[in-house]
Design an enzyme around this catalytic site. Structure first.
Site, PDB file in Angstrom:
ATOM      1  N   SER A 329      35.240  39.288  47.782  1.00 41.50           N
ATOM      2  CA  SER A 329      36.024  38.736  46.340  1.00 41.50           C
ATOM      3  C   SER A 329      35.156  37.799  45.649  1.00 41.50           C
ATOM      4  CB  SER A 329      37.258  38.027  46.869  1.00 41.50           C
ATOM      5  OG  SER A 329      38.217  38.829  47.186  1.00 41.50           O
ATOM      6  N   ASP A 353      50.925  41.921  39.730  1.00 48.13           N
ATOM      7  CA  ASP A 353      50.454  42.200  41.149  1.00 48.13           C
ATOM      8  C   ASP A 353      51.477  42.252  42.010  1.00 48.13           C
ATOM      9  OD1 ASP A 353      49.233  42.085  43.842  1.00 48.13           O
ATOM     10  OD2 ASP A 353      48.074  40.481  43.317  1.00 48.13           O
TER      11      ASP A 353
END
Length: 701
Positions: A329, A353
């Site tokens: 990430s 999301d």
């Protein structure tokens, strides 16, 4: 009966013989004169040189190797003189008997014999080779008393390289070793002047700065002309030229910062690179575990070599320079910047999301603790939304991602002043065509793009590349080739030559876009995944946690670290910069197989910033917790970094190598603080749970 003689005929024959003899004599003299002219005129210079060579012995004088010091003048590599017992094999009738007799006078261990045998295999028989080094005065006296018994054996004074801090910074400093046959063959391609300068030199830089700056550190070889008798005995010295010592390398590294970071890693594996984004100077360059470069100076023994080379921890692997890892990430801020540059997203674009992303019948998931919901760009970085970047990667495609991120330095060498840098992998359709042989593998499949958005898939970079990219992003586009050496000091006149980082054309980043990314990364430290770690800081910083797979897992399989071997668990990563608005440090680090980025990597970054920006050194209890990945914000009272002792050698010899006169060295050794305990030996039993032979490059599920 009277014999009639032909007087005239006989006189003619006689004259002919006289003429032939005269001609023969003339030709002989002519040949002698011709030869004399050839030798005295045509070959005068050559023969005079040979005659002088028989009368004069020219011996090279090897220069002192240059020192290496950190930015504050702390000595990291220096030299000292010691006596050695040396044997010239060609002058010894029975080598084994000679060594056996010598062992009755001086202690010659099995490892000394092994090293001598190995050096014989790599050298010529007429070269003098050490069988024992660092002799005491008493040992020298013992041998001198019986020297007449050992033709071909002599005592010599040699310079030895010494690394006063031992394992600290070993991967960046490197070490020197005896020149091997392969290196000798490579030297044949050098210029005549360079070859001449290495006559008499037996040691050369092998890795690290010792290798890269070999010509600066070596110096200029001197010589001594001595008139000798026919038997080779020296009569008088005719002339000499003293050697010029090698130059001193002044690093940009702060060795106290380096030492702190290496302590914070403890027994864990990993790497950290910290760069000043304003000029490209490297402030710390850490690879763990480390090794003691002093072991290599005289030729490492079999036991130590086996321990280093066969350890599953791979202490000889420079993870900061050569270890390649999926960025996880920590890649998301760069993906966000690429989207802004390419016009694929605006900061306010909302992506929902829902916890997973479906593509081609495959489910791409998110961490179980992810909250999800409506994600704009800032929130996608602060909360590390996987779905946001799955969709972004799908929209951009692999080639656009490649073209946008390559200028940040991914997938190519940074140009740092070290050799053997890995280039990593920044995938593209062209890269895949060139890499694979089978036709079905050459094709790029759309599903392979999805995992690229979260720093998985084929992505594989070094911490050096990641830190350099972070420096570029945080500085608003400034680009430099990172540099470990900031100045080179001339040993003779003490003048310093500045070695500036090579500036690269800056990236034309939109300041508004840079502000968005900076603000989002600051949000990570005040309301995101690293909030607990950076609680209470008097400065503002930006960061991004990352967790990267060491190995792939089956689709829909649950990741359970407690049930996995240690070296199969996820890596912990963190990238960061500080201060927020005018960064003076940017870093990237990885703790191998340590799990969540906020748990293992981010706490190290916090303590690095505290030392660089505030001069604070962690408390002993805080360091103990950080070494095992159990810390967040610092605990206990911090200490002034300037007052923390480095692990110097406390012997008189060790102090002398740091430039102290004998009297001061003795006094210093009596009052010097005890050095911190070195890292414990890594036993084979504990090594069984450690990392594989090379740094893994993860593949997304």
């Amino acid at each position: 009966m009277t014999e009639l003689r032909d007087i005239e005929r006989e006189l003619g024959q006689f004259r002919l013989r006289i003429l032939a003899a005269a001609l023969f004599v003339f030709i002989g003299f002519a040949l002698l004169v011709t030869r004399m002219v050839h030798l005295q005129v045509n070959r005068h210079e050559e023969l005079l040189t040979r005659a002088e060579a028989n009368r004069i012995a020219v011996s090279p004088i090897v220069p002192n190797r240059g020192r290496i010091v950190d930015r504050n003048g702390v000595v990291l590599a220096t030299n000292y003189t010691a006596y050695t017992l040396e044997i010239t094999p060609s002058k010894v009738e029975n080598l084994e008997d000679t060594i056996s007799e010598l062992s009755k006078i001086l202690e010659i261990q099995v490892k000394d014999r092994r090293r001598f045998k190995r050096q014989m295999e790599e050298s010529k028989s007429f070269e003098s080779l050490p069988i024992r080094t660092r002799l005491t005065d008493e040992e020298v006296a013992k041998f001198i008393a019986q020297r007449y018994r050992f033709p071909g054996v002599e005592i010599k004074a040699r310079l030895f390289r010494h690394y006063p801090l031992g394992e600290v910074g070993s991967h960046l400093i490197g070490y020197i070793g005896r020149i091997n046959q392969r290196e000798k063959e490579a030297m044949e391609d050098w210029d005549d002047e360079d070859i001449a300068n290495y006559r008499g030199t037996e040691y050369i830089g092998k890795i690290g700065l010792e290798q890269h700056y070999e010509r600066e550190l070596h110096g200029i070889t001197g010589f001594e002309e001595v008139e000798t008798t026919a038997g080779g005995r020296a009569v008088r010295r005719l002339r000499s030229r003293p050697p010029t010592p090698g130059n001193t390398l002044v690093l940009s590294i702060d060795i106290r910062l380096q030492y702190l970071i290496e302590q914070l890693f403890g027994d864990r594996r990993g790497a950290l690179v910290a760069i000043d984004p304003r000029n490209g100077e490297v402030l710390a360059f850490v690879s763990k575990p480390t090794f003691d470069p002093n072991l290599f100076v005289e030729g490492i023994d079999v036991e130590n070599w086996r321990e280093l080379n066969e350890s599953i921890d791979k202490p000889l692997l420079n993870r900061a320079l050569r270890g390649t890892y999926p960025p996880g990430s920590t890649y998301k801020p760069f993906m966000a910047m690429a989207a802004l540059n390419a016009g694929k997203r605006s900061p306010k674009t909302i992506i929902h999301d829902g916890g997973f992303f479906m593509f081609g019948g495959h489910r791409y998931g998110s961490p179980e603790n992810e909250r999800g919901g409506a994600m704009d760009m800032r929130r996608s970085i602060v909360e590390s939304s996987n779905v946001y970047y799955y969709t972004l990667a799908n929209e951009m495609g692999v080639d656009l991602i490649h073209d946008q991120l390559q200028p940040f330095g991914f997938g190519r060498k940074t140009g740092i002043d070290l050799d053997s840098e890995s280039i990593g992998i920044l995938p593209s359709t062209d890269w895949k065509r060139r890499t694979y042989r089978r036709p079905e593998l050459k094709k790029w499949y759309a599903g392979e793009t999805i995992s690229l958005g979260i720093g998985q898939g084929y992505n594989s970079f070094t911490m050096l590349q990641l830190a350099s990219a972070m420096a570029t992003l945080s500085s608003g586009g400034l680009r430099f080739e990172p540099r470990l050496v900031r100045e080179i000091e001339d040993t003779l006149n003490s003048q310093r030559r500045r070695i500036s980082s090579q500036a690269v054309d800056p990236l034309p980043l939109n300041p508004a876009h840079v502000a968005v990314i900076r603000d989002a990364m600051w949000g990570v430290t005040v309301g995101g995944t690293s909030t607990r770690v950076f609680a209470g800081t008097p400065y503002a910083s930006g960061g991004k946690t990352g967790t990267a797979q060491a190995v792939g897992i089956k689709p829909n399989a649950k990741y359970t670290p407690a049930r996995m071997a240690e070296h199969l668990r996820d890596h912990s990563l963190y990238v960061a910069f500080a201060p927020r608005d005018e960064p003076s440090i940017a870093l990237a680090l990885i703790v191998e197989n340590a799990g969540w980025g906020a748990a293992a990597a981010a706490p190290i970054a916090r303590r690095v910033f505290d030392m660089v920006l505030l001069g604070n050194y962690p408390s002993p209890e805080d360091m103990a917790q950080t070494r095992i990945g159990q810390s967040a914000a610092p605990i206990g009272p911090s200490r002034p970094a300037s007052g923390i002792p480095l692990p110097w050698a406390t012997s008189v010899q060790g102090m002398a190598t740091m430039g102290l006169p004998n009297g001061e060295a003795a006094a210093a050794s009596a009052t010097a603080p005890s050095p911190p305990s070195p890292p414990p030996a890594r036993a084979a039993a504990s090594a069984a749970r450690r990392a594989p032979a090379s740094a893994p490059s993860g593949v997304a599920p």
